[in-house]
Motif scaffolding. Structure first.
Motif, PDB file in Angstrom:
ATOM      1  N   UNK A  52       0.791  -1.187   0.087  1.00  0.00           N
ATOM      2  CA  UNK A  52       0.129   0.141  -0.044  1.00  0.00           C
ATOM      3  C   UNK A  52       0.723   1.097  -0.025  1.00  0.00           C
ATOM      4  N   UNK A  75       0.099  -3.747  -7.704  1.00  0.00           N
ATOM      5  CA  UNK A  75      -1.102  -3.964  -7.491  1.00  0.00           C
ATOM      6  C   UNK A  75      -1.304  -5.745  -7.656  1.00  0.00           C
ATOM      7  N   UNK A  85      -7.822  -3.650   8.100  1.00  0.00           N
ATOM      8  CA  UNK A  85      -7.343  -2.398   8.710  1.00  0.00           C
ATOM      9  C   UNK A  85      -8.143  -2.166  10.171  1.00  0.00           C
TER      10      UNK A  85
ATOM     11  N   UNK B 142     -10.581   9.118   2.819  1.00  0.00           N
ATOM     12  CA  UNK B 142      -9.260   8.370   2.289  1.00  0.00           C
ATOM     13  C   UNK B 142      -9.324   7.091   2.379  1.00  0.00           C
ATOM     14  N   UNK B 143     -10.101   6.527   3.633  1.00  0.00           N
ATOM     15  CA  UNK B 143      -9.901   4.984   4.009  1.00  0.00           C
ATOM     16  C   UNK B 143     -10.460   4.165   3.127  1.00  0.00           C
ATOM     17  N   UNK B 144     -11.663   4.856   2.288  1.00  0.00           N
ATOM     18  CA  UNK B 144     -12.290   4.215   1.443  1.00  0.00           C
ATOM     19  C   UNK B 144     -11.100   3.982   0.022  1.00  0.00           C
ATOM     20  N   UNK B 146      -8.313   3.664   0.419  1.00  0.00           N
ATOM     21  CA  UNK B 146      -7.127   2.831   0.754  1.00  0.00           C
ATOM     22  C   UNK B 146      -7.702   1.517   0.728  1.00  0.00           C
ATOM     23  N   UNK B 147      -8.693   1.280   0.978  1.00  0.00           N
ATOM     24  CA  UNK B 147      -9.303   0.116   1.207  1.00  0.00           C
ATOM     25  C   UNK B 147      -9.696  -0.549  -0.421  1.00  0.00           C
ATOM     26  N   UNK B 148     -10.183   0.143  -1.156  1.00  0.00           N
ATOM     27  CA  UNK B 148     -10.303  -0.254  -2.637  1.00  0.00           C
ATOM     28  C   UNK B 148      -8.948  -0.657  -3.147  1.00  0.00           C
ATOM     29  N   UNK B 149      -7.713  -0.036  -2.812  1.00  0.00           N
ATOM     30  CA  UNK B 149      -6.560  -0.326  -3.194  1.00  0.00           C
ATOM     31  C   UNK B 149      -6.048  -1.515  -2.686  1.00  0.00           C
ATOM     32  N   UNK B 150      -6.088  -1.866  -1.224  1.00  0.00           N
ATOM     33  CA  UNK B 150      -5.881  -2.964  -0.673  1.00  0.00           C
ATOM     34  C   UNK B 150      -6.582  -4.157  -1.319  1.00  0.00           C
ATOM     35  N   UNK B 151      -7.750  -4.025  -1.624  1.00  0.00           N
ATOM     36  CA  UNK B 151      -8.378  -5.497  -2.207  1.00  0.00           C
ATOM     37  C   UNK B 151      -7.783  -5.582  -3.676  1.00  0.00           C
ATOM     38  N   UNK B 152      -7.314  -4.606  -4.166  1.00  0.00           N
ATOM     39  CA  UNK B 152      -6.314  -4.875  -5.660  1.00  0.00           C
ATOM     40  C   UNK B 152      -7.441  -4.086  -6.695  1.00  0.00           C
ATOM     41  N   UNK B 153      -8.278  -3.358  -6.398  1.00  0.00           N
ATOM     42  CA  UNK B 153      -9.102  -2.622  -7.473  1.00  0.00           C
ATOM     43  C   UNK B 153      -8.068  -1.488  -8.182  1.00  0.00           C
ATOM     44  N   UNK B 154      -8.230  -1.455  -9.710  1.00  0.00           N
ATOM     45  CA  UNK B 154      -7.431  -0.435 -10.142  1.00  0.00           C
ATOM     46  C   UNK B 154      -8.165   0.979  -9.805  1.00  0.00           C
ATOM     47  N   UNK B 162     -16.443   2.131  -6.079  1.00  0.00           N
ATOM     48  CA  UNK B 162     -16.556   2.666  -4.699  1.00  0.00           C
ATOM     49  C   UNK B 162     -16.989   3.941  -4.502  1.00  0.00           C
TER      50      UNK B 162
END
Lengths: 244, 244
Positions: A52, A75, A85, B142-144, B146-154, B162
């Motif tokens: 991240x 990614x 989190x 921001x947390x949204x 970040x969460x989207x990034x963490x699950x691997x979304x582009x 999201x």
């Protein structure tokens, strides 16, 4: 788990979150616990491990391959990891079930039917079957964190990263989430977690790392680190957190 | 009981206000004088609906495009979109209509008043809408992301699954307000001789001197267009509610 950190450094402005951390996870460790004072670098290290964030200097080797600093290869790294989190971070406009199916469908390319089946199995496993159709605002903190856990695990990640998974929960809900995590540990899931629950770290971790001031001060099997700490800093920290 | 009191008080106050207004503006109504213009007024009302509906559609596209420009990583896109928004918001709509119709449209050999009218309106409203949309997107925590990034979304998937679904709900009230503004602003198109609602009312007044009888239907006609938008927005807000 096969993770090696060399000279890992991350700065935020002038402050060092991590300074030249060198550490290799010993052979045979499945559950790695990070403990230490707030601001010591635990979250930063987990974010770097989870892809991240990228380090300012140094490198991370995961399964003997170097983690890239480019967003695209990073990614693909994120896709084989599950990240949980502190503050759940579920998507509030989606139901519990949709929160779990979204990455399966859109990131891992599973057809809708299969995604839903996997998601329902995951929710069942965490005793959330009755809540599949509810949105996060209708769930308790403990339930939300278990949904988040189902989302992080549904694609069977190689490694699960838990960043203080219970620090936003009350004691009862903490127990409810820790039970589920302990179960995962027993099943052999590879996990790196940071926590302020010393008893829990001791119970589930194969290896514990004490991080403070952005450095690894001490590491070792829990029995050794908790009962016979070598450094004064660890002894002092444990003395403070175990007092009550 | 409480509800009954509330309704009664509102009704009494409202009626008193209307009565004073009526007394203040009392005169001998001559509805028969403008009766021959009823057809024109009605046609003008239809024209206002057509021109504002077309502008509404186009302005949403322009607004979305400008928002994308303003949030782009490509700096020239950001600066151009920003410059456009400042230019449009910094000049009066009347000036834009006059410049657009007398200078720009002839240069482009555009002669259809209807087309020129709704394009100018849309270009104007699009700038305001883009600021509303941009605020909506930036309001997603921001947390949204970040969460989207963490699950691997582009990045694109993050917007689609999201951010935009959550932003839409947040911008609904302001967008509805802007749409109502656009309908009312279309009245300025009388200056280029488009036979819309306001122009028909002005003509009826000019020929009959029945001012009140010409302009009262005008006010009611605009309300009949803007109130449904307000109601539709409330309805959609409730329908897309995901908290409490």
């Amino acid at each position: 788990m096969n993770i090696e950190l060399t000279g890992l450094t991350r700065r935020y402005g002038d402050a060092h979150a991590l300074r030249e951390v060198n550490y290799r996870v010993p052979e045979g460790v499945r559950v790695l616990g990070l403990i230490g004072p707030s601001g010591g670098g635990k979250s930063t290290l987990l974010r770097l491990l989870g892809g991240l964030d990228v380090p300012d200097a140094g490198e991370i080797r995961f399964d003997s391959t170097l983690l890239s600093r480019e967003d695209n290869p990073l990614r693909s790294h994120r896709r084989r990891i599950g990240f949980l989190f502190q503050a759940f971070n579920l998507f509030p406009h989606l139901t519990a079930l949709e929160n779990v199916t979204l990455p399966l469908r859109e990131v891992h390319g599973k057809p809708p039917g299969e995604s839903e089946k996997i998601a329902r199995d995951c929710l069942d496993r965490f005793r959330l079957a009755d809540h599949a159709g509810k949105r996060p605002a209708e769930l308790s903190g403990g339930q939300q964190q278990r949904v988040a856990l189902a989302r992080a695990l549904a694609h069977q990640p190689k490694l699960l990263i838990l960043d203080e998974p219970t620090s936003a929960l009350d004691p009862e809900m903490t127990a409810e989430v820790l039970d589920v995590i302990a179960e995962l540990c027993r099943e052999g899931q590879e996990i790196v977690l940071s926590t302020h629950e010393m008893g829990f770290a001791r119970a589930v971790a194969d290896e514990v790392v004490f991080l403070a001031d952005g450095q690894v001060i001490e590491h070792g099997p829990p029995a050794q680190l908790f009962d016979r700490p070598e450094s004064a800093a660890v002894e002092k920290f444990l003395g403070r957190v175990m007092r009550y | 009981m409480r509800r009954f009191v509330n309704i009664s008080v509102t009704a009494i106050l409202g009626a008193t206000f209307c009565f004073f207004f009526y007394v203040l503006l009392w005169h001998d109504y001559r509805w028969e004088a403008i009766a021959p213009f009823a057809g024109n007024l009605f046609a003008g009302w239809g024209m206002t609906i057509a021109v504002s509906a077309s502008a509404l559609f186009l302005s949403t596209l322009i607004g979305a495009g400008l928002t994308a420009g303003q949030l782009a990583t490509f700096a020239p896109a950001r600066w151009l979109a920003r410059g456009y928004v400042e230019l449009v918001r910094g000049t009066p709509l009347l000036t834009q209509i006059l410049i657009g119709y007398y200078l720009v449209a002839p240069a482009l050999h555009w002669e259809n008043k209807f087309t020129v009218g709704f394009v100018i309106l849309a270009a104007f409203a699009g700038a305001y809408l883009s600021e509303i949309f941009r605020a909506g997107i930036l309001s997603i925590p921001r947390s949204q992301w970040e969460s989207a990034r963490a699950i691997g979304l582009t990045g694109a998937q993050t917007y689609r699954f999201v951010v935009i679904p959550q932003a839409i709900r947040r911008v609904l009230p302001a967008t509805a307000g802007q749409f109502a503004n656009l309908i009312k602003d279309s009245s300025l198109l009388y200056v280029i001789g488009l036979g819309e609602f306001t122009m028909q009312a002005r003509q009826a007044n000019a020929q009959t001197y029945a001012t009140f009888e010409s302009y009262l239907p005008l006010a009611i006609g605009y309300l009949a267009r803007t109130l449904p938008i307000s109601f539709a927005s409330r309805w959609m807000e409730n329908r897309t509610r995901y908290e409490h």
